[in-house]
Design a protein around this motif. Structure first.
Motif, short mmCIF file in Angstrom:
data_model
loop_
_atom_site.label_atom_id
_atom_site.label_comp_id
_atom_site.label_asym_id
_atom_site.label_seq_id
_atom_site.Cartn_x
_atom_site.Cartn_y
_atom_site.Cartn_z
N GLU A 32 -3.58 -9.16 6.67
CA GLU A 32 -2.72 -9.97 6.60
C GLU A 32 -1.91 -11.16 7.59
O GLU A 32 -0.76 -11.00 8.35
CB GLU A 32 -1.87 -9.87 5.90
CG GLU A 32 -2.06 -9.46 4.18
CD GLU A 32 -2.63 -8.12 4.58
OE1 GLU A 32 -1.78 -7.04 5.35
OE2 GLU A 32 -3.05 -7.73 3.35
N VAL A 85 -13.24 -1.08 8.14
CA VAL A 85 -12.24 -1.04 9.64
C VAL A 85 -12.38 -0.36 10.64
O VAL A 85 -12.42 -1.35 11.99
CB VAL A 85 -10.63 -1.38 9.17
CG1 VAL A 85 -10.04 -1.23 9.53
CG2 VAL A 85 -10.17 -2.17 7.72
N THR A 131 5.77 11.04 1.12
CA THR A 131 6.16 10.37 2.01
C THR A 131 6.46 8.64 1.52
O THR A 131 5.14 8.30 1.77
CB THR A 131 5.27 10.73 3.02
OG1 THR A 131 4.06 10.31 2.38
CG2 THR A 131 5.03 12.03 3.57
N ALA A 133 7.25 5.71 1.49
CA ALA A 133 7.04 4.51 2.71
C ALA A 133 8.43 3.79 2.54
O ALA A 133 9.76 4.29 4.17
CB ALA A 133 6.15 3.48 2.62
N ARG A 248 2.91 4.25 -7.36
CA ARG A 248 2.57 3.28 -7.49
C ARG A 248 1.81 3.61 -7.97
O ARG A 248 0.77 3.55 -9.61
CB ARG A 248 1.16 2.67 -6.32
CG ARG A 248 2.52 1.08 -5.87
CD ARG A 248 3.02 1.79 -4.74
NE ARG A 248 1.98 2.11 -3.75
CZ ARG A 248 1.05 2.36 -2.64
NH1 ARG A 248 1.47 1.44 -2.37
NH2 ARG A 248 1.26 3.38 -2.31
N1 LIG Z 1 2.75 3.41 0.43
C1 LIG Z 1 3.18 5.52 0.48
O1 LIG Z 1 4.10 5.20 0.89
C2 LIG Z 1 2.41 6.22 0.87
C3 LIG Z 1 0.92 5.32 1.12
N2 LIG Z 1 0.11 6.53 1.38
C4 LIG Z 1 -1.59 5.62 1.99
O2 LIG Z 1 -1.33 4.92 3.14
C5 LIG Z 1 -2.35 4.11 2.16
C6 LIG Z 1 -2.09 2.83 2.23
O3 LIG Z 1 -1.14 2.72 1.63
P1 LIG Z 1 0.03 1.31 1.29
O4 LIG Z 1 0.40 1.27 3.25
O5 LIG Z 1 0.88 2.00 0.85
O6 LIG Z 1 -0.73 0.21 1.19
P2 LIG Z 1 -0.12 -0.69 0.30
O7 LIG Z 1 -0.37 -1.08 -0.98
O8 LIG Z 1 1.02 -1.23 0.78
O9 LIG Z 1 -1.08 -2.41 0.74
C7 LIG Z 1 -2.24 -2.42 0.66
C8 LIG Z 1 -2.35 -2.68 2.21
O10 LIG Z 1 -4.08 -2.04 1.91
C9 LIG Z 1 -5.07 -3.12 2.95
N3 LIG Z 1 -6.46 -4.11 2.27
C10 LIG Z 1 -6.15 -4.80 0.90
N4 LIG Z 1 -7.78 -4.79 1.22
C11 LIG Z 1 -8.25 -4.95 2.21
C12 LIG Z 1 -9.46 -4.17 2.85
N5 LIG Z 1 -10.60 -4.95 1.76
N6 LIG Z 1 -9.72 -4.13 3.89
C13 LIG Z 1 -8.95 -3.38 5.02
N7 LIG Z 1 -8.26 -3.23 4.09
C14 LIG Z 1 -7.09 -4.26 2.74
C15 LIG Z 1 -3.80 -4.63 2.48
O11 LIG Z 1 -4.31 -5.06 3.92
C16 LIG Z 1 -2.60 -3.66 3.12
O12 LIG Z 1 -2.30 -2.88 4.81
C17 LIG Z 1 -3.13 4.73 1.11
O13 LIG Z 1 -4.36 5.28 1.25
C18 LIG Z 1 -1.88 5.13 0.19
O14 LIG Z 1 -2.56 6.06 -0.14
C19 LIG Z 1 0.42 7.60 1.91
C20 LIG Z 1 1.26 8.27 2.04
C21 LIG Z 1 3.08 7.19 1.54
#
Ligand SMILES: NC(=O)C1=CN([C@@H]2O[C@H](COP(=O)(O)OP(=O)(O)OC[C@H]3O[C@@H](n4cnc5c(N)ncnc54)[C@H](O)[C@@H]3O)[C@@H](O)[C@H]2O)C=CC1
Ligand SMILES: O=C(CO)COP(=O)(O)O
Length: 325
Positions: A32, A85, A131, A133, A248
Protein backbone atom coordinates in the motif's frame (compact mmCIF):
# COMPACT_ATOMS: atom_id res chain seq x y z
CA UNK A 1 23.30 -8.90 7.82
CA UNK A 2 21.14 -6.52 5.76
CA UNK A 3 17.49 -7.38 6.41
CA UNK A 4 14.55 -6.74 4.13
CA UNK A 5 10.93 -7.37 5.09
CA UNK A 6 8.28 -8.39 2.57
CA UNK A 7 4.89 -7.28 3.86
CA UNK A 8 3.94 -4.05 5.61
CA UNK A 9 1.05 -5.35 7.72
CA UNK A 10 1.15 -5.35 11.51
CA UNK A 11 3.56 -8.29 11.79
CA UNK A 12 5.94 -7.24 9.01
CA UNK A 13 6.16 -3.79 10.58
CA UNK A 14 6.75 -5.17 14.07
CA UNK A 15 9.49 -7.46 12.74
CA UNK A 16 11.08 -4.54 10.90
CA UNK A 17 11.18 -2.79 14.26
CA UNK A 18 12.87 -5.86 15.80
CA UNK A 19 15.46 -5.96 13.00
CA UNK A 20 16.08 -2.20 13.28
CA UNK A 21 17.18 -2.42 16.91
CA UNK A 22 20.31 -0.36 17.54
CA UNK A 23 19.71 1.74 14.43
CA UNK A 24 20.35 -1.06 11.90
CA UNK A 25 19.01 -0.18 8.45
CA UNK A 26 15.95 -2.21 7.44
CA UNK A 27 14.06 -2.06 4.15
CA UNK A 28 10.33 -2.78 4.37
CA UNK A 29 8.34 -3.60 1.23
CA UNK A 30 4.68 -2.64 1.55
CA UNK A 31 1.93 -3.11 -0.99
CA UNK A 32 0.00 0.00 0.00
CA UNK A 33 1.51 3.37 -1.04
CA UNK A 34 -0.02 4.95 2.07
CA UNK A 35 1.98 2.54 4.27
CA UNK A 36 5.19 3.44 2.41
CA UNK A 37 4.45 7.12 2.91
CA UNK A 38 3.42 6.75 6.54
CA UNK A 39 6.58 4.78 7.46
CA UNK A 40 8.97 7.05 5.55
CA UNK A 41 7.45 10.39 6.52
CA UNK A 42 5.93 9.88 9.97
CA UNK A 43 7.81 6.75 11.13
CA UNK A 44 4.53 5.00 11.87
CA UNK A 45 2.34 2.49 10.10
CA UNK A 46 -0.99 4.27 10.47
CA UNK A 47 -2.87 1.62 8.50
CA UNK A 48 -1.82 -1.60 10.22
CA UNK A 49 0.09 -0.77 13.44
CA UNK A 50 -1.14 2.61 14.56
CA UNK A 51 0.14 4.26 17.71
CA UNK A 52 3.60 2.64 17.64
CA UNK A 53 6.55 4.97 16.92
CA UNK A 54 8.90 3.19 14.51
CA UNK A 55 12.66 3.37 14.28
CA UNK A 56 13.75 6.00 11.72
CA UNK A 57 16.21 3.42 10.38
CA UNK A 58 13.27 1.54 8.81
CA UNK A 59 12.81 2.68 5.22
CA UNK A 60 9.77 1.56 3.25
CA UNK A 61 9.47 0.93 -0.47
CA UNK A 62 6.73 -0.13 -2.86
CA UNK A 63 9.21 -1.72 -5.28
CA UNK A 64 10.20 -5.34 -4.72
CA UNK A 65 13.25 -4.81 -6.95
CA UNK A 66 14.82 -2.65 -4.24
CA UNK A 67 15.23 -5.72 -2.05
CA UNK A 68 17.83 -7.12 -4.46
CA UNK A 69 20.91 -6.53 -2.29
CA UNK A 70 19.45 -7.77 1.00
CA UNK A 71 21.23 -10.61 2.84
CA UNK A 72 18.04 -12.10 4.32
CA UNK A 73 14.34 -11.47 3.68
CA UNK A 74 11.58 -11.86 6.25
CA UNK A 75 8.48 -13.01 4.35
CA UNK A 76 5.42 -11.59 6.10
CA UNK A 77 2.73 -11.42 3.41
CA UNK A 78 -0.44 -13.38 4.27
CA UNK A 79 -0.04 -17.08 3.46
CA UNK A 80 -2.39 -17.03 0.47
CA UNK A 81 -0.33 -14.26 -1.18
CA UNK A 82 3.20 -15.53 -0.54
CA UNK A 83 3.43 -17.33 -3.91
CA UNK A 84 2.44 -14.23 -5.90
CA UNK A 85 4.69 -11.86 -3.98
CA UNK A 86 7.75 -14.15 -4.07
CA UNK A 87 7.18 -14.80 -7.78
CA UNK A 88 7.32 -11.07 -8.43
CA UNK A 89 10.48 -10.57 -6.39
CA UNK A 90 13.87 -11.76 -7.66
CA UNK A 91 14.84 -14.00 -4.73
CA UNK A 92 17.74 -16.01 -6.14
CA UNK A 93 19.63 -17.61 -3.27
CA UNK A 94 18.83 -15.06 -0.55
CA UNK A 95 17.76 -16.76 2.72
CA UNK A 96 14.03 -16.44 3.38
CA UNK A 97 12.61 -16.32 6.90
CA UNK A 98 8.97 -17.34 6.62
CA UNK A 99 6.72 -15.59 9.12
CA UNK A 100 3.21 -16.11 7.68
CA UNK A 101 0.95 -18.70 9.31
CA UNK A 102 -1.19 -20.73 6.97
CA UNK A 103 -1.57 -23.41 4.31
CA UNK A 104 -2.02 -22.50 0.65
CA UNK A 105 -5.52 -23.12 -0.70
CA UNK A 106 -5.66 -25.48 -3.67
CA UNK A 107 -2.14 -26.89 -3.37
CA UNK A 108 -2.42 -27.72 0.37
CA UNK A 109 1.23 -26.68 0.67
CA UNK A 110 2.82 -25.12 3.74
CA UNK A 111 4.33 -21.68 3.15
CA UNK A 112 7.83 -23.16 3.17
CA UNK A 113 6.85 -25.64 0.46
CA UNK A 114 5.43 -22.77 -1.61
CA UNK A 115 8.62 -20.76 -1.13
CA UNK A 116 10.73 -23.74 -2.18
CA UNK A 117 8.71 -24.06 -5.40
CA UNK A 118 9.08 -20.37 -6.24
CA UNK A 119 12.66 -19.85 -5.04
CA UNK A 120 14.33 -23.29 -5.10
CA UNK A 121 17.82 -21.92 -4.39
CA UNK A 122 16.86 -19.89 -1.32
CA UNK A 123 17.70 -21.41 2.09
CA UNK A 124 14.58 -21.39 4.27
CA UNK A 125 13.88 -20.62 7.92
CA UNK A 126 10.63 -20.21 9.85
CA UNK A 127 10.02 -17.69 12.62
CA UNK A 128 6.88 -18.44 14.61
CA UNK A 129 5.50 -18.25 18.12
CA UNK A 130 3.16 -16.37 20.45
CA UNK A 131 3.67 -12.88 19.10
CA UNK A 132 1.00 -10.21 19.04
CA UNK A 133 2.53 -7.59 16.75
CA UNK A 134 1.69 -4.58 18.94
CA UNK A 135 3.47 -6.09 21.94
CA UNK A 136 6.57 -6.98 19.92
CA UNK A 137 6.72 -3.52 18.35
CA UNK A 138 6.40 -1.96 21.81
CA UNK A 139 9.39 -4.01 23.02
CA UNK A 140 7.47 -6.26 25.40
CA UNK A 141 9.17 -9.61 26.24
CA UNK A 142 8.51 -12.21 23.56
CA UNK A 143 9.97 -15.61 22.67
CA UNK A 144 9.80 -17.36 19.30
CA UNK A 145 10.88 -20.53 17.58
CA UNK A 146 13.46 -19.92 14.84
CA UNK A 147 13.59 -23.07 12.76
CA UNK A 148 16.16 -23.73 10.07
CA UNK A 149 17.85 -26.95 8.99
CA UNK A 150 21.17 -25.19 8.40
CA UNK A 151 22.65 -24.68 11.86
CA UNK A 152 25.07 -21.95 10.72
CA UNK A 153 22.32 -19.88 9.13
CA UNK A 154 20.08 -20.46 12.14
CA UNK A 155 22.77 -19.06 14.42
CA UNK A 156 23.41 -16.06 12.18
CA UNK A 157 19.70 -15.23 11.98
CA UNK A 158 19.28 -15.65 15.74
CA UNK A 159 22.23 -13.37 16.45
CA UNK A 160 20.84 -10.77 14.05
CA UNK A 161 17.22 -10.82 15.28
CA UNK A 162 17.38 -11.68 19.01
CA UNK A 163 17.49 -8.88 21.56
CA UNK A 164 16.97 -8.30 25.27
CA UNK A 165 13.18 -8.62 24.94
CA UNK A 166 13.04 -10.85 21.85
CA UNK A 167 14.33 -14.35 22.53
CA UNK A 168 14.78 -16.83 19.74
CA UNK A 169 14.82 -20.57 20.44
CA UNK A 170 16.50 -22.56 17.67
CA UNK A 171 15.09 -25.66 16.05
CA UNK A 172 15.82 -27.71 12.94
CA UNK A 173 12.12 -28.64 12.57
CA UNK A 174 10.88 -26.25 9.88
CA UNK A 175 7.71 -28.23 9.15
CA UNK A 176 6.77 -28.51 12.83
CA UNK A 177 7.23 -24.77 13.38
CA UNK A 178 4.98 -24.03 10.41
CA UNK A 179 2.23 -26.46 11.32
CA UNK A 180 1.75 -25.09 14.83
CA UNK A 181 1.15 -21.56 13.54
CA UNK A 182 -1.17 -22.64 10.74
CA UNK A 183 -3.35 -24.95 12.83
CA UNK A 184 -3.63 -22.73 15.91
CA UNK A 185 -5.37 -20.04 13.85
CA UNK A 186 -8.23 -22.44 13.08
CA UNK A 187 -8.44 -23.56 16.71
CA UNK A 188 -8.47 -19.91 17.85
CA UNK A 189 -11.62 -19.38 15.80
CA UNK A 190 -13.20 -22.28 17.72
CA UNK A 191 -12.18 -20.75 21.06
CA UNK A 192 -13.73 -17.46 20.01
CA UNK A 193 -16.96 -19.30 19.22
CA UNK A 194 -16.95 -20.78 22.73
CA UNK A 195 -16.61 -17.27 24.14
CA UNK A 196 -19.22 -15.75 21.83
CA UNK A 197 -21.73 -18.47 22.57
CA UNK A 198 -21.12 -18.14 26.33
CA UNK A 199 -20.08 -21.77 26.79
CA UNK A 200 -17.71 -21.03 29.67
CA UNK A 201 -14.09 -21.41 30.62
CA UNK A 202 -14.21 -25.19 31.15
CA UNK A 203 -15.26 -25.59 27.53
CA UNK A 204 -12.48 -23.30 26.34
CA UNK A 205 -9.82 -25.22 28.28
CA UNK A 206 -11.18 -28.51 26.93
CA UNK A 207 -11.08 -27.11 23.43
CA UNK A 208 -7.47 -25.96 23.78
CA UNK A 209 -6.44 -29.43 25.03
CA UNK A 210 -8.41 -31.40 22.43
CA UNK A 211 -7.41 -28.89 19.75
CA UNK A 212 -3.79 -29.46 20.67
CA UNK A 213 -4.37 -33.22 20.25
CA UNK A 214 -5.64 -32.41 16.76
CA UNK A 215 -2.62 -30.26 15.99
CA UNK A 216 -0.37 -33.07 17.20
CA UNK A 217 -2.09 -35.73 15.07
CA UNK A 218 -1.88 -33.57 11.95
CA UNK A 219 1.68 -32.46 12.69
CA UNK A 220 2.96 -35.98 13.23
CA UNK A 221 1.30 -37.10 9.99
CA UNK A 222 3.20 -34.34 8.16
CA UNK A 223 6.55 -35.18 9.76
CA UNK A 224 6.66 -32.59 12.57
CA UNK A 225 8.52 -33.34 15.80
CA UNK A 226 6.41 -33.61 18.95
CA UNK A 227 8.70 -31.26 20.90
CA UNK A 228 8.18 -28.51 18.35
CA UNK A 229 4.42 -28.85 18.70
CA UNK A 230 4.64 -28.54 22.49
CA UNK A 231 6.93 -25.51 22.09
CA UNK A 232 6.47 -21.82 21.40
CA UNK A 233 5.29 -22.16 17.80
CA UNK A 234 2.70 -24.82 18.71
CA UNK A 235 1.19 -24.94 22.17
CA UNK A 236 2.61 -21.52 23.07
CA UNK A 237 0.91 -19.77 20.19
CA UNK A 238 -2.26 -21.82 20.63
CA UNK A 239 -2.63 -20.64 24.23
CA UNK A 240 -2.01 -17.00 23.29
CA UNK A 241 -4.39 -16.91 20.37
CA UNK A 242 -7.13 -18.84 22.18
CA UNK A 243 -7.12 -16.41 25.11
CA UNK A 244 -7.57 -12.91 23.78
CA UNK A 245 -9.76 -10.72 21.62
CA UNK A 246 -6.46 -9.16 20.46
CA UNK A 247 -6.40 -12.16 18.11
CA UNK A 248 -8.18 -11.56 14.81
CA UNK A 249 -8.96 -15.28 14.59
CA UNK A 250 -10.41 -15.42 18.10
CA UNK A 251 -12.46 -12.28 17.34
CA UNK A 252 -13.82 -13.81 14.15
CA UNK A 253 -14.92 -16.85 16.16
CA UNK A 254 -16.47 -14.61 18.80
CA UNK A 255 -18.69 -13.07 16.13
CA UNK A 256 -19.61 -16.50 14.75
CA UNK A 257 -20.48 -17.66 18.27
CA UNK A 258 -22.80 -14.68 18.61
CA UNK A 259 -24.64 -15.87 15.52
CA UNK A 260 -23.19 -13.48 12.94
CA UNK A 261 -22.25 -14.83 9.52
CA UNK A 262 -18.68 -15.29 8.30
CA UNK A 263 -19.46 -13.21 5.20
CA UNK A 264 -20.60 -10.29 7.34
CA UNK A 265 -17.61 -10.61 9.67
CA UNK A 266 -15.08 -10.82 6.83
CA UNK A 267 -16.61 -8.07 4.66
CA UNK A 268 -14.45 -5.01 4.21
CA UNK A 269 -11.85 -6.12 6.73
CA UNK A 270 -8.39 -4.88 5.94
CA UNK A 271 -6.59 -7.12 8.42
CA UNK A 272 -6.17 -10.84 7.87
CA UNK A 273 -7.78 -13.66 9.90
CA UNK A 274 -5.66 -16.47 8.44
CA UNK A 275 -7.67 -19.24 10.10
CA UNK A 276 -10.66 -18.56 7.85
CA UNK A 277 -8.52 -19.36 4.78
CA UNK A 278 -6.60 -22.21 6.39
CA UNK A 279 -9.69 -23.98 7.78
CA UNK A 280 -11.01 -25.54 4.53
CA UNK A 281 -7.58 -26.52 3.22
CA UNK A 282 -6.56 -27.94 6.60
CA UNK A 283 -9.77 -30.00 6.69
CA UNK A 284 -9.10 -31.35 3.20
CA UNK A 285 -5.44 -32.09 3.94
CA UNK A 286 -6.43 -33.89 7.16
CA UNK A 287 -9.04 -35.97 5.33
CA UNK A 288 -6.43 -36.87 2.67
CA UNK A 289 -4.05 -38.02 5.41
CA UNK A 290 -6.77 -39.88 7.32
CA UNK A 291 -6.32 -37.61 10.36
CA UNK A 292 -9.38 -37.01 12.55
CA UNK A 293 -9.82 -33.25 13.18
CA UNK A 294 -13.29 -32.70 14.66
CA UNK A 295 -12.68 -29.14 15.86
CA UNK A 296 -11.39 -28.14 12.42
CA UNK A 297 -14.46 -29.79 10.84
CA UNK A 298 -16.68 -27.81 13.25
CA UNK A 299 -14.98 -24.51 12.40
CA UNK A 300 -15.56 -25.19 8.71
CA UNK A 301 -19.22 -25.94 9.31
CA UNK A 302 -19.59 -22.62 11.14
CA UNK A 303 -17.75 -20.70 8.42
CA UNK A 304 -20.11 -22.29 5.89
CA UNK A 305 -23.12 -21.05 7.88
CA UNK A 306 -24.22 -23.99 10.04
CA UNK A 307 -26.05 -22.88 13.20
CA UNK A 308 -23.82 -22.63 16.29
CA UNK A 309 -26.08 -24.81 18.48
CA UNK A 310 -26.14 -27.59 15.89
CA UNK A 311 -22.35 -27.61 15.46
CA UNK A 312 -21.75 -27.69 19.21
CA UNK A 313 -24.30 -30.49 19.64
CA UNK A 314 -22.52 -32.50 16.91
CA UNK A 315 -19.13 -32.04 18.63
CA UNK A 316 -20.43 -33.00 22.06
CA UNK A 317 -22.31 -36.06 20.87
CA UNK A 318 -19.32 -37.75 19.26
CA UNK A 319 -18.69 -41.25 20.61
CA UNK A 320 -16.63 -41.34 23.81
CA UNK A 321 -13.00 -42.26 23.22
CA UNK A 322 -9.62 -42.70 24.88
CA UNK A 323 -7.83 -39.42 25.60
CA UNK A 324 -4.50 -40.23 23.88
CA UNK A 325 -3.82 -38.10 20.79
N1 LIG B 1 -0.44 -9.55 13.45
C1 LIG B 1 0.18 -10.41 14.24
O1 LIG B 1 0.21 -10.21 15.47
C2 LIG B 1 0.88 -11.61 13.68
C3 LIG B 1 0.67 -12.01 12.36
N2 LIG B 1 1.31 -13.11 11.88
C4 LIG B 1 1.13 -13.56 10.50
O2 LIG B 1 1.73 -12.62 9.62
C5 LIG B 1 1.07 -12.66 8.35
C6 LIG B 1 0.72 -11.24 7.95
O3 LIG B 1 -0.21 -10.75 8.89
P1 LIG B 1 -0.27 -9.24 9.39
O4 LIG B 1 1.04 -8.58 9.25
O5 LIG B 1 -0.87 -9.29 10.74
O6 LIG B 1 -1.27 -8.59 8.34
P2 LIG B 1 -2.32 -7.41 8.60
O7 LIG B 1 -3.64 -8.02 8.89
O8 LIG B 1 -1.79 -6.45 9.58
O9 LIG B 1 -2.36 -6.71 7.18
C7 LIG B 1 -2.82 -7.34 6.02
C8 LIG B 1 -1.64 -7.57 5.13
O10 LIG B 1 -2.08 -8.29 3.99
C9 LIG B 1 -1.48 -7.72 2.86
N3 LIG B 1 -2.23 -8.06 1.66
C10 LIG B 1 -3.56 -7.91 1.45
N4 LIG B 1 -3.88 -8.32 0.19
C11 LIG B 1 -2.71 -8.72 -0.37
C12 LIG B 1 -2.36 -9.23 -1.65
N5 LIG B 1 -3.26 -9.40 -2.60
N6 LIG B 1 -1.06 -9.53 -1.88
C13 LIG B 1 -0.12 -9.37 -0.94
N7 LIG B 1 -0.39 -8.89 0.29
C14 LIG B 1 -1.67 -8.57 0.55
C15 LIG B 1 -1.48 -6.25 3.16
O11 LIG B 1 -0.59 -5.56 2.31
C16 LIG B 1 -1.01 -6.29 4.60
O12 LIG B 1 0.39 -6.38 4.68
C17 LIG B 1 -0.14 -13.58 8.54
O13 LIG B 1 0.17 -14.85 8.04
C18 LIG B 1 -0.31 -13.64 10.06
O14 LIG B 1 -0.91 -14.87 10.48
C19 LIG B 1 2.17 -13.83 12.64
C20 LIG B 1 2.42 -13.47 13.93
C21 LIG B 1 1.79 -12.33 14.56
O1 LIG C 1 -0.34 -15.17 15.25
C1 LIG C 1 -0.65 -14.34 16.09
C2 LIG C 1 -0.07 -14.32 17.43
O2 LIG C 1 1.00 -15.19 17.56
C3 LIG C 1 -1.69 -13.34 15.78
O3 LIG C 1 -2.91 -13.93 15.91
P1 LIG C 1 -4.16 -13.41 15.04
O4 LIG C 1 -3.74 -13.51 13.60
O5 LIG C 1 -5.28 -14.30 15.41
O6 LIG C 1 -4.40 -11.99 15.44
Amino acid sequence: MKIGVIGGGAWGTALAQVAARGGEAVLLWAREPEVVESVNVRHQNDLFLSGVPLSPSIRATGELGQLADMEALLVVAPAQHVRAVLSEADIGAVPLVLCAKGIEAGTKLLVGEVAHQVAPHAPLAVLSGPTFAHEVAAGKPTAVTLACEDEGLRTRLSERLAGPAFRTYGSSDVVGAEIGGAVKNVLAIACGVVEGAGLGLNARAALIARGFAEMTRFGMARGAQAETLTGLSGLGDLVLTCSSTNSRNFSLGLGLGQGRSAAELMADRRTVAEGAFTAPVLRDAARDAGVDMPVTEAVNALLEGAPVAQVIEALLSRPLREEKA
